[in-house]
Design an enzyme around this catalytic site. Structure first.
Site, PDB file in Angstrom:
ATOM      1  N   ASP A  89       0.823  -1.215   0.000  1.00 55.86           N
ATOM      2  CA  ASP A  89       0.000   0.000   0.000  1.00 55.86           C
ATOM      3  C   ASP A  89       0.856   1.265   0.000  1.00 55.86           C
ATOM      4  O   ASP A  89       1.940   1.281   0.573  1.00 55.86           O
ATOM      5  CB  ASP A  89      -0.907  -0.024   1.237  1.00 55.86           C
ATOM      6  CG  ASP A  89      -2.077   0.932   1.111  1.00 55.86           C
ATOM      7  OD1 ASP A  89      -2.291   1.487   0.012  1.00 55.86           O
ATOM      8  OD2 ASP A  89      -2.772   1.130   2.115  1.00 55.86           O
ATOM      9  N   ASN A 132     -10.507  -3.161  -6.412  1.00 53.54           N
ATOM     10  CA  ASN A 132      -9.668  -2.205  -7.145  1.00 53.54           C
ATOM     11  C   ASN A 132     -10.169  -1.890  -8.556  1.00 53.54           C
ATOM     12  O   ASN A 132      -9.685  -0.950  -9.194  1.00 53.54           O
ATOM     13  CB  ASN A 132      -8.204  -2.680  -7.209  1.00 53.54           C
ATOM     14  CG  ASN A 132      -7.459  -2.527  -5.907  1.00 53.54           C
ATOM     15  OD1 ASN A 132      -6.536  -3.285  -5.603  1.00 53.54           O
ATOM     16  ND2 ASN A 132      -7.829  -1.547  -5.099  1.00 53.54           N
ATOM     17  N   TRP A 133     -11.171  -2.632  -9.053  1.00 53.85           N
ATOM     18  CA  TRP A 133     -11.736  -2.328 -10.381  1.00 53.85           C
ATOM     19  C   TRP A 133     -12.426  -0.968 -10.368  1.00 53.85           C
ATOM     20  O   TRP A 133     -12.725  -0.418 -11.425  1.00 53.85           O
ATOM     21  CB  TRP A 133     -12.743  -3.400 -10.803  1.00 53.85           C
ATOM     22  CG  TRP A 133     -12.154  -4.761 -10.962  1.00 53.85           C
ATOM     23  CD1 TRP A 133     -12.251  -5.798 -10.082  1.00 53.85           C
ATOM     24  CD2 TRP A 133     -11.357  -5.255 -12.057  1.00 53.85           C
ATOM     25  NE1 TRP A 133     -11.572  -6.898 -10.551  1.00 53.85           N
ATOM     26  CE2 TRP A 133     -11.022  -6.587 -11.765  1.00 53.85           C
ATOM     27  CE3 TRP A 133     -10.897  -4.693 -13.251  1.00 53.85           C
ATOM     28  CZ2 TRP A 133     -10.244  -7.377 -12.614  1.00 53.85           C
ATOM     29  CZ3 TRP A 133     -10.124  -5.480 -14.107  1.00 53.85           C
ATOM     30  CH2 TRP A 133      -9.811  -6.794 -13.785  1.00 53.85           C
ATOM     31  N   ASN A 154       1.390   3.325  -2.937  1.00 53.77           N
ATOM     32  CA  ASN A 154       1.981   3.704  -4.234  1.00 53.77           C
ATOM     33  C   ASN A 154       1.470   5.068  -4.704  1.00 53.77           C
ATOM     34  O   ASN A 154       2.228   5.884  -5.214  1.00 53.77           O
ATOM     35  CB  ASN A 154       1.626   2.669  -5.319  1.00 53.77           C
ATOM     36  CG  ASN A 154       2.211   1.310  -5.035  1.00 53.77           C
ATOM     37  OD1 ASN A 154       3.070   1.168  -4.183  1.00 53.77           O
ATOM     38  ND2 ASN A 154       1.742   0.298  -5.755  1.00 53.77           N
TER      39      ASN A 154
END
Ligand code: FPP
Length: 244
Positions: free
Chosen positions: A22, A70-71, A24
Site C-alpha cells: 500500500d 480495485n476495479w 503507491n
C-alpha cells in the site's frame, strides 16, 4: 534491530510472509507524479523484496497486488497495473527457470484478460517443476470472495454426491481456497500507515502477527523487512493457549 544485527543473530525468518503493498499513489503524489508511476515503483519494490526474502530463507511471500474492489479505479490506472503484471510475469518466466523459483497468481481469474491469463497459467505450469522459494501474487483477490468460491465448490461436490456436509473440516476447507497447500502466513505487513485488513487472507490470517509501518510501499526496503521480522520475533505467539 537492523539488517546487520538480524543476520548476525541468525533469527530464522518466518516461513511465510504476506504483504499488503500500500501507498503507491501517495508516494507518486508526494513527487508530483501520476499514480501510475507509483505502481511502477511499487513493482520494483516487489522484485527487490522477493529477492531479499529468498536470500534470507523465507519460503513463501504473498503480496496483495489487486483486490476485487480495485476495479473501481480509473480505467487508465487499472490498465497500467494489468500491464505491469504482464511485464513482470514475462520477465519472471526466465528467472523461474534459471533459479527454480515458483510464482503463483491467486484470485478469481475470470475477469483477467486472456493474454494475462495465459501467462498466469504458464507460470503455474513451470512452478510444478520446482520446489524452491514461492512468490504468490494476489490479483482480483478478495478474502470473502475466496471463501464464497470455496463454499460453492464444496456445495457442488455435495450436490454431485461426492461429499457429505459432515466431511467438511477446517483442513478440508483450507484445501478449497486459492492458497491450498500453502501454509498460513506467520507475519502480515502493511506499509503506508493504514491499519486495516482490507479483505486480505481472511481465513489464513487467523493466527498471523500483523506489522504496520508508515513507510510507503515504494520506499519499503530490506532494512524495513528486517525491522518487521525483528518485531515478529518479539511477539508472544500463544495460538489461544496460555504462556508457559
Ligand atoms: C496500493 O496502493 C497498490 C495497488 C492497488 C497496486 C499494487 C500494484 C503494484 C505494486 C504493481 C505491480 C505488482 C507486481 C507484483 C508486478 P494505492 O494505489 O492504494 O496507494 P495509495 O493508498 O497511496 O493511493
Amino acid at each position: 534491530m537492523d539488517l546487520f544485527t538480524r543476520k548476525t543473530q541468525k533469527l530464522p525468518p518466518p516461513e511465510h510472509i504476506a504483504i499488503i503493498m500500500d501507498g503507491n499513489g501517495r508516494w507518486a503524489k508526494k513527487r508530483g507524479l501520476p499514480r501510475t508511476a507509483g505502481h511502477a515503483a511499487g513493482a520494483e519494490t516487489f522484485r527487490r523484496i522477493a529477492t531479499y526474502c529468498r536470500s534470507i530463507g523465507v519460503k513463501y511471500l504473498t503480496v496483495y497486488a489487486f483486490s476485487t474492489e480495485n476495479w473501481k479505479r480509473s480505467r487508465e490506472e487499472v490498465e497500467c497495473i494489468m500491464a505491469l503484471f504482464e511485464k513482470y510475469l514475462h520477465e519472471a518466466i526466465d528467472e523461474m527457470e534459471q533459479d527454480h523459483i515458483r510464482l503463483k497468481v491467486l484470485g478469481d481469474l475470470s475477469r483477467i484478460s486472456p493474454e494475462l491469463r495465459a501467462l498466469i497459467e504458464r507460470t503455474a505450469e513451470i512452478s510444478t517443476h520446482y520446489d524452491g522459494f514461492q512468490a504468490n501474487v494476489c490479483i482480483n483477490y478478495g478474502g470473502r470472495d475466496e471463501i464464497v468460491h470455496a463454499a460453492r465448490r464444496f456445495a457442488a461436490q455435495c450436490a454431485a454426491g461426492e461429499k457429505k456436509p459432515e466431511e467438511l473440516t477446517e483442513e478440508a476447507f483450507g484445501g478449497l481456497l486459492y492458497t491450498a497447500g500453502i501454509p498460513d502466513p506467520e507475519l502480515i505487513i502493511r506499509p503506508s500507515g493504514e491499519e486495516r485488513v482490507s479483505n486480505f487472507l481472511l481465513w489464513q490470517s487467523a493466527y498471523s502477527e500483523y506489522y504496520f509501518t508508515d513507510v510507503l510501499w515504494p520506499d519499503f526496503d530490506e532494512r524495513e523487512l528486517d525491522r518487521a521480522i525483528a518485531a515478529y520475533h518479539k511477539r508472544d505467539r500463544r495460538f489461544g493457549g496460555v504462556k508457559k
